[in-house]
Design an enzyme around this catalytic site. Structure first.
Site, PDB file in Angstrom:
ATOM      1  CB  THR A  15      31.202  61.254 -45.350  1.00  0.00           C
ATOM      2  OG1 THR A  15      32.481  61.874 -45.524  1.00  0.00           O
ATOM      3  CG2 THR A  15      30.697  60.743 -46.686  1.00  0.00           C
ATOM      4  CG  ASN A  16      32.053  66.735 -45.689  1.00  0.00           C
ATOM      5  OD1 ASN A  16      33.043  66.928 -46.376  1.00  0.00           O
ATOM      6  ND2 ASN A  16      32.097  66.661 -44.356  1.00  0.00           N
TER       7      ASN A  16
END
Ligand code: C5P
Length: 220
Positions: free
Chosen positions: A29-30
């Site tokens: 994810t980020n």
């Protein structure tokens, strides 16, 4: 009586990160917080628009009177957005969509089991949601975002052409993920214009004014 700027318009917005599962407990994810997209949803709704917000995993309350669809992965975001796109006049892609996902999701948690060799993952490319929407026969007015650490204008121009969208909004300055203020630059085929640093809701309102102008011009 002054009608609201986006009265009767329908806006579709993506926001937040995506989460690409590796196994049932891990993923890629980020740091996208979703704040910019949620602020645009709120500002558009306040300006009279009907707003649909497709959100990746974020910790934000739904703006009032906004229809929200929650998703996890880029593929889920794509599958939620595509059928909705034709029912909207504007598509604003603020989501920080993962470019790649693990080619296979492991059904069970990957265990260390005393093995000395680290596991490797094959990655596969995710669909480009913005490019897919822009390529629809009844495409809405499409707005992309660009968060780059350098050569922002050059990258924004390149995105305009590659994704075939009329407007790219660039985030100027240091990483804006999770921050409340931001500096934006609007890049289109004619040039670029900066929206000065402000909190994300003020910038969202400025962007809504800009979109209202562009919809008016494109209808003339
Ligand atoms: O160059 P990049 O593909 O990161 O472009 C960013 C823009 O494209 C953003 O508006 C982002 O929301 C959108 N995008 C998308 N689907 C992807 C990758 C990016 O909609 N798979």
């Amino acid at each position: 009586f002054q009608p609201k700027l986006l009265a009767g318009r329908r806006l579709l917005i993506t926001a937040g990160p995506t989460f690409e599962a590796i196994d049932p407990v891990r993923g890629i994810t980020n740091h996208s917080s979703g704040k910019m997209g949620f602020a645009i949803a709120r500002a558009a709704q306040e300006a009279g628009a009907e707003v649909t917000l497709v959100a990746g995993p974020v910790h934000l309350p739904t703006p009032r009177h906004v229809r929200r669809v929650d998703v996890q992965s880029a593929q889920q975001m794509h599958d939620a957005v595509l059928p909705l796109a034709a029912q909207h006049e504007v598509f604003v892609a603020t989501a920080a969509v993962a470019d790649w996902r693990p080619a296979q999701m492991n059904a069970h948690k990957i265990k260390k089991d005393g093995k000395k060799v680290a596991p490797t993952f094959e990655l596969t490319e995710n669909p480009d949601i913005l490019a897919a929407v822009a390529a629809l026969p009844q495409a809405p007015y499409c707005v992309g975002f660009a968060a780059e650490s350098e050569h922002l204008l050059q990258h924004a121009r390149e995105k305009l052409l590659r994704k075939k969208v009329p407007l790219i909004v660039g985030n100027l300055g240091p990483a804006t993920f999770g921050r409340d203020d931001n500096t934006l630059v609007l890049v289109d085929a004619d040039g670029h214009r900066e929206l000065p640093t402000a909190d994300k809701l003020s910038l969202a309102r400025a962007l809504v004014r800009e979109l209202a102008e562009r919809l008016k011009t494109s209808a003339e």
